[in-house]
Enzyme design. Structure first.
Site, PDB file in Angstrom:
ATOM      1  NE  ARG A 129      -3.873  -2.076   2.274  1.00 31.31           N
ATOM      2  CZ  ARG A 129      -3.891  -2.982   2.855  1.00 31.31           C
ATOM      3  NH1 ARG A 129      -2.846  -3.046   3.659  1.00 31.31           N
ATOM      4  NH2 ARG A 129      -4.491  -4.190   2.802  1.00 31.31           N
ATOM      5  CE  LYS A 151      -1.026  14.699 -13.657  1.00 27.66           C
ATOM      6  NZ  LYS A 151      -1.289  15.138 -14.866  1.00 27.66           N
ATOM      7  CD  GLU A 193       6.332  17.603 -22.312  1.00 29.49           C
ATOM      8  OE1 GLU A 193       5.750  18.659 -21.995  1.00 29.49           O
ATOM      9  OE2 GLU A 193       5.923  16.462 -22.737  1.00 29.49           O
ATOM     10  CE  LYS A 242       4.751  18.402 -13.208  1.00 29.98           C
ATOM     11  NZ  LYS A 242       4.969  17.193 -13.748  1.00 29.98           N
ATOM     12  CD  GLU A 252      -4.241  17.256 -14.511  1.00 29.93           C
ATOM     13  OE1 GLU A 252      -3.201  16.856 -14.286  1.00 29.93           O
ATOM     14  OE2 GLU A 252      -4.965  17.077 -15.634  1.00 29.93           O
ATOM     15  NE  ARG A 262       0.221  17.637 -11.759  1.00 31.85           N
ATOM     16  CZ  ARG A 262       0.819  16.969 -11.310  1.00 31.85           C
ATOM     17  NH1 ARG A 262       0.438  16.698  -9.749  1.00 31.85           N
ATOM     18  NH2 ARG A 262       1.897  16.039 -11.573  1.00 31.85           N
ATOM     19  CG  ASN A 266      -2.881  18.308 -19.299  1.00 38.91           C
ATOM     20  OD1 ASN A 266      -1.713  17.944 -19.261  1.00 38.91           O
ATOM     21  ND2 ASN A 266      -3.961  18.100 -18.784  1.00 38.91           N
ATOM     22  CG  HIS A 269       0.216  17.272 -23.406  1.00 41.89           C
ATOM     23  ND1 HIS A 269       1.119  18.431 -23.207  1.00 41.89           N
ATOM     24  CD2 HIS A 269       0.981  16.333 -23.051  1.00 41.89           C
ATOM     25  CE1 HIS A 269       1.930  18.058 -22.699  1.00 41.89           C
ATOM     26  NE2 HIS A 269       2.044  16.753 -22.312  1.00 41.89           N
ATOM     27  CG  HIS A 273      -2.579  12.835 -25.502  1.00 38.38           C
ATOM     28  ND1 HIS A 273      -3.206  13.728 -24.660  1.00 38.38           N
ATOM     29  CD2 HIS A 273      -1.307  12.513 -25.239  1.00 38.38           C
ATOM     30  CE1 HIS A 273      -2.440  13.549 -23.587  1.00 38.38           C
ATOM     31  NE2 HIS A 273      -1.408  12.926 -23.834  1.00 38.38           N
ATOM     32  CG  HIS A 286       4.492  12.805 -24.806  1.00 37.53           C
ATOM     33  ND1 HIS A 286       3.466  12.706 -25.465  1.00 37.53           N
ATOM     34  CD2 HIS A 286       4.881  13.413 -23.809  1.00 37.53           C
ATOM     35  CE1 HIS A 286       2.792  13.660 -24.336  1.00 37.53           C
ATOM     36  NE2 HIS A 286       3.528  14.180 -23.589  1.00 37.53           N
TER      37      HIS A 286
END
Ligand code: NAD
Ligand code: GLY
Length: 385
Positions: A129, A151, A193, A242, A252, A262, A266, A269, A273, A286
């Site tokens: 956990r 993340k 980025e 960041k 987020e 947050r 993106n 993005h 994507h 990416h």
């Protein structure tokens, strides 16, 4: 290369959950010290997760530093590549953590790019956990973005990063020397980025990133020591940006659309994507797709009257400085449009765009405010530059 400068950036999460990011040339040789400070004197074991390419280059240094601080170290190398960021690989990582007898209070060290970082972070969040994780990012993209903010995720048959948890690291150790072995395309992806972070949220960071890239392109930095210091300072500034966003919106909040949420990270993005999906993840790194995505989002912002032409030009110039992008002028715009409409990250069946009011200030905009003809023209202009 010896250690020249070590910067500390704090991610202030409150309630004692904050952590430090250490950035420096040669910071890897202090991994043991940083990890010991972060996890405490009771921790006995560290399980290193990496891949063979990165471990061959940096594994011995990482392990020696950890052992010098009395950790019992085991290691497991996952296969290289995005396609291995899966539940199946995570299961193997979890078996390794059990075999290594990692207990609560012990730690996982993620040594590699964003793929290793996301997978190792995910496994650390699940084992018993949750055990500590220390992120040691070795790609530029992971140093400025993926390693900070907690993340973690794996990909499933339904799409990228669809299964994951938030699990903040106890520390992040960024050794800028590791960038010396990074292939050019990976550097370009990382610089895209980095441009994104300035463009969506910090005008000064944008200018600073651009100035560094200009100097790189002109190859003026003949003083390698000075270049290294500027690189360390820039990566620390990127991490500080960041860290501020993450501290203000750790998980987020999907209800937020403001310039500090947050979600603004993106930026670029939505189209990125779609480009990745339309080319079955084979053509673009990416970050490269994010390069095109920023150009498209910039075009949309301009054509909607939100963004001045000079600002759009500045964004275009920064993306150009990030490096050469694979071609996109042969792509079927209908296919890209369809991929945008089926993006799994849409909310309430609608696309949400992160658009710019100016460089350094973004806003989340409902897809209904972007007419189909304007989207088509913007894609055309961005992909067929
Ligand atoms: P990557 O991890 O696949 O690394 C790129 C390649 O570089 C790999 O082949 C790797 O083995 C190699 N490599 C790594 N370090 C090296 C070094 N120092 N020298 C030589 N080769 C090296 O790719 P990436 O761009 O680092 O990460 C992409 C991943 O990050 C994606 O899965 C993406 O979803 C994820 N990501 C996560 C977050 C987050 O917030 N968690 C943010 C952005 C991206
Ligand atoms: N890379 C986007 C985020 O961490 O939120």
């Amino acid at each position: 290369m010896g250690e020249t400068l070590l910067r500390r950036v704090r991610v202030a999460l409150g309630a004692g959950r904050g952590y430090d990011i250490r950035v420096g040339a040669g910071a890897l040789s202090r991994l043991g010290e940083t990890t010991r400070r972060a996890v405490g004197s009771e921790a006995r074991r560290v399980a290193v997760i990496s891949n063979s390419r990165v471990f061959k280059l940096y594994g011995a240094r990482a392990v020696a530093s950890l052992r010098s601080r009395d950790f019992v170290v085991t290691r497991w190398l996952m296969p290289d590549g995005e396609r291995h960021k899966t539940l199946r690989t995570a299961e193997r990582a979890l078996a390794f953590l059990s075999e290594s007898e990692i207990e609560r209070g012990d730690a996982v060290v993620a040594l590699g790019g964003g793929v290793v970082g996301d997978l190792a972070g995910f496994a650390a969040a699940l084992h018993l956990r949750g055990v500590h994780v220390v992120q040691v990012p070795t790609t530029l993209l992971a140093q400025v973005d993926a390693s900070v903010g907690g993340k973690t995720a794996v990909n499933t048959a339904s799409g990228k990063n669809l299964v994951g948890v938030f699990h903040q690291p106890r520390a992040v150790v960024i050794d800028t020397d590791t960038l010396a072995t990074l292939p050019t395309r990976e550097l370009t992806a990382g610089w895209c980025e980095a441009v994104k972070q300035g463009a969506c949220g910090d005008r000064r960071l944008f200018a600073r990133t651009k100035a560094f890239l200009e100097e790189e392109v002109r190859a003026q930095a003949d003083d390698e020591g000075r270049r290294q210091r500027r690189l360390v300072e820039l990566i620390a500034a990127q991490c500080a940006f960041k860290a501020r966003i993450v501290a203000g919106d750790e998980r987020e909040d999907v209800g937020r659309t403001d310039a500090r949420s947050r979600r603004v990270l993106n930026f670029g993005h939505t189209v990125a994507h779609a480009l990745e999906a339309a080319t079955v993840y084979r053509r673009f790194r990416h970050g490269e797709a994010v390069g095109y995505g920023m150009l498209a989002a910039g075009e949309i912002s301009f054509r909607l009257g939100m963004l001045a032409r000079t600002e759009l030009e500045s964004l275009r110039e920064a993306v150009r400085l990030a490096g050469r992008l694979p071609r996109a002028d042969d792509l079927d715009l209908k296919l890209v449009g369809r991929a945008i409409r089926t993006d799994k990250k849409r909310r309430g069946g609608r696309t949400h765009w992160v658009l710019l009011e100016r460089v350094g200030r973004a806003r989340v905009v409902d897809g209904r405010e972007v007419p189909a003809s304007l989207l088509r023209a913007s894609l055309d202009s961005a992909l067929r530059r």
